[in-house]
Motif scaffolding. Structure first.
Motif, mmCIF file in Angstrom:
data_model
loop_
_atom_site.group_PDB
_atom_site.id
_atom_site.type_symbol
_atom_site.label_atom_id
_atom_site.label_comp_id
_atom_site.label_asym_id
_atom_site.label_seq_id
_atom_site.Cartn_x
_atom_site.Cartn_y
_atom_site.Cartn_z
ATOM 1 N N GLY A 211 0.811 -1.199 0.000
ATOM 2 C CA GLY A 211 0.000 0.000 0.000
ATOM 3 C C GLY A 211 0.849 1.256 0.000
ATOM 4 O O GLY A 211 1.981 1.262 0.498
ATOM 5 N N ALA A 212 0.296 2.320 -0.556
ATOM 6 C CA ALA A 212 1.047 3.575 -0.649
ATOM 7 C C ALA A 212 1.417 4.116 0.725
ATOM 8 O O ALA A 212 2.409 4.833 0.863
ATOM 9 N N ARG A 213 0.627 3.787 1.759
ATOM 10 C CA ARG A 213 0.923 4.298 3.097
ATOM 11 C C ARG A 213 1.501 3.233 4.017
ATOM 12 O O ARG A 213 1.595 3.427 5.224
ATOM 13 N N THR A 214 1.899 2.099 3.431
ATOM 14 C CA THR A 214 2.599 1.084 4.213
ATOM 15 C C THR A 214 4.019 1.564 4.474
ATOM 16 O O THR A 214 4.719 1.988 3.560
ATOM 17 N N ARG A 215 4.425 1.490 5.716
ATOM 18 C CA ARG A 215 5.741 2.011 6.102
ATOM 19 C C ARG A 215 6.729 0.853 6.247
ATOM 20 O O ARG A 215 6.621 0.053 7.170
ATOM 21 N N ILE A 216 7.675 0.785 5.324
ATOM 22 C CA ILE A 216 8.702 -0.254 5.361
ATOM 23 C C ILE A 216 10.059 0.408 5.156
ATOM 24 O O ILE A 216 10.222 1.245 4.274
ATOM 25 N N VAL A 217 11.013 0.017 5.977
ATOM 26 C CA VAL A 217 12.384 0.534 5.854
ATOM 27 C C VAL A 217 13.272 -0.617 5.417
ATOM 28 O O VAL A 217 13.180 -1.728 5.930
ATOM 29 N N TRP A 218 14.136 -0.347 4.428
ATOM 30 C CA TRP A 218 15.056 -1.373 3.964
ATOM 31 C C TRP A 218 16.473 -0.815 3.926
ATOM 32 O O TRP A 218 16.676 0.412 3.910
ATOM 33 N N PRO A 219 17.482 -1.681 3.923
ATOM 34 C CA PRO A 219 18.872 -1.215 3.862
ATOM 35 C C PRO A 219 19.117 -0.397 2.597
ATOM 36 O O PRO A 219 18.581 -0.712 1.529
ATOM 37 N N ALA A 220 19.945 0.615 2.689
ATOM 38 C CA ALA A 220 20.218 1.488 1.541
ATOM 39 C C ALA A 220 20.801 0.704 0.370
ATOM 40 O O ALA A 220 20.557 1.036 -0.797
ATOM 41 N N ARG A 221 21.547 -0.354 0.675
ATOM 42 C CA ARG A 221 22.183 -1.133 -0.407
ATOM 43 C C ARG A 221 21.166 -1.836 -1.306
ATOM 44 O O ARG A 221 21.478 -2.217 -2.428
ATOM 45 N N HIS A 222 19.917 -2.019 -0.804
ATOM 46 C CA HIS A 222 18.898 -2.689 -1.614
ATOM 47 C C HIS A 222 18.454 -1.823 -2.795
ATOM 48 O O HIS A 222 18.060 -2.357 -3.826
ATOM 49 N N GLU A 223 18.474 -0.527 -2.628
ATOM 50 C CA GLU A 223 18.086 0.420 -3.694
ATOM 51 C C GLU A 223 16.718 0.061 -4.295
ATOM 52 O O GLU A 223 16.527 0.088 -5.519
ATOM 53 N N LEU A 224 15.766 -0.265 -3.455
ATOM 54 C CA LEU A 224 14.437 -0.636 -3.924
ATOM 55 C C LEU A 224 13.672 0.579 -4.430
ATOM 56 O O LEU A 224 13.921 1.713 -4.016
ATOM 57 N N ARG A 225 12.729 0.340 -5.338
ATOM 58 C CA ARG A 225 11.896 1.411 -5.894
ATOM 59 C C ARG A 225 10.424 1.093 -5.672
ATOM 60 O O ARG A 225 9.991 -0.045 -5.875
ATOM 61 N N ARG A 226 9.670 2.106 -5.273
ATOM 62 C CA ARG A 226 8.212 1.995 -5.188
ATOM 63 C C ARG A 226 7.624 2.657 -6.431
ATOM 64 O O ARG A 226 7.951 3.804 -6.740
ATOM 65 N N LEU A 227 6.745 1.943 -7.133
ATOM 66 C CA LEU A 227 6.144 2.462 -8.360
ATOM 67 C C LEU A 227 4.636 2.554 -8.210
ATOM 68 O O LEU A 227 3.998 1.658 -7.647
ATOM 69 N N ARG A 228 4.072 3.636 -8.724
ATOM 70 C CA ARG A 228 2.619 3.796 -8.744
ATOM 71 C C ARG A 228 1.997 2.908 -9.806
ATOM 72 O O ARG A 228 2.591 2.660 -10.859
ATOM 73 N N LEU A 229 0.818 2.429 -9.534
ATOM 74 C CA LEU A 229 0.031 1.693 -10.513
ATOM 75 C C LEU A 229 -1.038 2.633 -11.053
ATOM 76 O O LEU A 229 -1.684 3.361 -10.293
ATOM 77 N N ALA A 230 -1.227 2.624 -12.358
ATOM 78 C CA ALA A 230 -2.154 3.576 -12.972
ATOM 79 C C ALA A 230 -2.969 2.900 -14.076
ATOM 80 O O ALA A 230 -2.678 1.791 -14.509
ATOM 81 N N GLU A 231 -4.010 3.606 -14.476
ATOM 82 C CA GLU A 231 -4.867 3.227 -15.613
ATOM 83 C C GLU A 231 -5.468 1.827 -15.520
ATOM 84 O O GLU A 231 -5.291 1.019 -16.453
ATOM 85 N N PRO A 232 -6.208 1.489 -14.506
ATOM 86 C CA PRO A 232 -6.566 2.281 -13.324
ATOM 87 C C PRO A 232 -5.615 2.005 -12.159
ATOM 88 O O PRO A 232 -4.771 1.108 -12.244
ATOM 89 N N THR A 233 -5.795 2.760 -11.092
ATOM 90 C CA THR A 233 -5.053 2.525 -9.865
ATOM 91 C C THR A 233 -5.879 1.633 -8.939
ATOM 92 O O THR A 233 -6.959 2.034 -8.502
ATOM 93 N N PRO A 234 -5.403 0.430 -8.624
ATOM 94 C CA PRO A 234 -6.120 -0.385 -7.644
ATOM 95 C C PRO A 234 -5.993 0.255 -6.255
ATOM 96 O O PRO A 234 -4.924 0.753 -5.890
ATOM 97 N N VAL A 235 -7.073 0.275 -5.533
ATOM 98 C CA VAL A 235 -7.042 0.841 -4.185
ATOM 99 C C VAL A 235 -7.531 -0.196 -3.183
ATOM 100 O O VAL A 235 -8.350 -1.065 -3.504
ATOM 101 N N TYR A 236 -7.003 -0.091 -1.984
ATOM 102 C CA TYR A 236 -7.415 -0.958 -0.880
ATOM 103 C C TYR A 236 -8.398 -0.158 -0.037
ATOM 104 O O TYR A 236 -8.027 0.849 0.571
ATOM 105 N N PRO A 237 -9.664 -0.559 0.013
ATOM 106 C CA PRO A 237 -10.686 0.253 0.695
ATOM 107 C C PRO A 237 -10.748 -0.043 2.192
ATOM 108 O O PRO A 237 -11.205 -1.104 2.616
ATOM 109 N N TRP A 238 -10.295 0.897 2.987
ATOM 110 C CA TRP A 238 -10.327 0.737 4.440
ATOM 111 C C TRP A 238 -11.680 1.188 4.990
ATOM 112 O O TRP A 238 -12.204 2.235 4.600
ATOM 113 N N SER A 239 -12.211 0.400 5.905
ATOM 114 C CA SER A 239 -13.454 0.752 6.588
ATOM 115 C C SER A 239 -13.226 0.833 8.088
ATOM 116 O O SER A 239 -12.337 0.156 8.632
ATOM 117 N N PHE A 240 -14.031 1.641 8.732
ATOM 118 C CA PHE A 240 -13.989 1.786 10.186
ATOM 119 C C PHE A 240 -15.193 1.043 10.755
ATOM 120 O O PHE A 240 -16.332 1.307 10.366
#
Length: 310
Positions: A242-271
């Motif tokens: 998820g876009a607001r999932t907080r994950i920290v990884w070692p700098a050497r991993h050089e990971l990339r987060r990419l947006r999904l588009a056309e359409p953007t799948p969303v995770y619907p949170w409910s209270f």
């Protein structure tokens, strides 16, 4: 030990005598004397040297005093923990790295006066059971079967979290800013450890069906750190987050987060909450969450409609 007897003991010490302690406690001096006598009998020690004007602690009394104060403080906290308006609001957020925890933290930043007790249950089903038995007051989760909720459980859609992918530095998409989910069909979409029957398993099943993709949930699931290691070293493996999932990884991993588009799948949170537990603090959390701004997305896919029905 009888807490009222312990309270009488501490009050006599703090007020300097039985009479003043009786005034503070709102009881008779005789009642204070009886409580102290009962405490002394249960402990088989003498706590005070009684004088005509002042009661002085014995050695045993001085030893007991700090423990008695600690005991009373714990008893007072126990009582306040269940009093309406005093007990912290107990909210399940599913995972402390997930968007639910982030959403609740946003509320805490804006309303620091509202006491919160944040818990992480195993899945949405466990949260609903906990709402029924009163062990939690509210929960943030994906509600994929609202029609199956037990009587008394209420819900409101609060946030659409955009889904992203995580790739390593050698992956062909490593330097892209976004991608279409349909273009991922040739890559291994790996989400290890999906638990059948959970709400997030239902989400990924809906996602796979909607976009005609295959999501690999095979293990072994050695945790987030292992998953990140695999992503960092691979040219083909992709995972979702998820876009607001907080994950920290070692700098050497050089990971990339990419947006999904056309359409953007969303995770619907409910209270979710139980109508018997509704109160001022819960209402403030619910009102805050329902007023949160949603990401400005031009095209969105969700497994539920805005009315919450699958």
């Amino acid at each position: 030990m009888n807490t009222e007897a312990v309270r009488a003991f501490v009050s006599v010490v703090e007020e300097g005598g039985f009479q003043d302690a009786a005034l503070t406690l709102g009881v008779s001096q005789q009642a204070v004397s009886k409580r102290i006598a009962s405490l002394e009998k249960s402990l088989d020690v003498v706590l005070f040297h009684r004088g005509p004007r002042r009661a002085e602690l014995t050695v045993d009394g001085r030893v007991l005093l700090p423990h008695a104060k600690t005991l009373l403080a714990a008893a007072d906290r126990a009582v306040q923990s269940v009093r309406p308006g005093f007990r912290p609001l107990r909210v399940d957020v599913r995972g402390r790295r997930l968007a639910a925890a982030h959403l609740l933290y946003d509320f805490h930043e804006s309303h620091p006066d509202v006491q919160l007790d944040v818990v992480t249950l195993s899945d949405g089903g466990a949260a609903v059971s906990a709402l029924e038995n009163g062990s939690i007051d509210a929960a943030l989760t994906y509600l994929h079967q609202p029609e199956a909720l037990p009587p008394g459980i209420r819900h409101v859609h609060v946030y659409d979290e955009p889904l992203e992918i995580l790739v390593g530095p050698r992956h062909p998409l490593a330097h892209a800013k976004s991608t279409r989910i349909a273009d991922l069909a040739t890559h291994r979409l790996w989400v290890p450890g999906i638990v059948p029957g959970t709400e997030w398993a239902a989400y990924y099943a809906s996602l796979a069906t909607a976009f005609d993709i295959e999501i690999d949930s095979t293990g072994p699931d050695f945790g987030v750190e292992h998953l990140l290691d695999v992503i960092a070293d691979s040219r083909t493996v992709v995972t979702f987050l998820g876009a607001r999932t907080r994950i920290v990884w070692p700098a050497r991993h050089e990971l990339r987060r990419l947006r999904l588009a056309e359409p953007t799948p969303v995770y619907p949170w409910s209270f979710l909450w139980h109508d018997k537990a509704d109160g001022p603090a819960l209402s403030r959390v619910r009102d805050h969450l329902t007023r949160m701004a949603h990401p400005p997305l031009s095209s969105v896919w969700s497994p539920v409609r805005r009315d919450g029905v699958a």
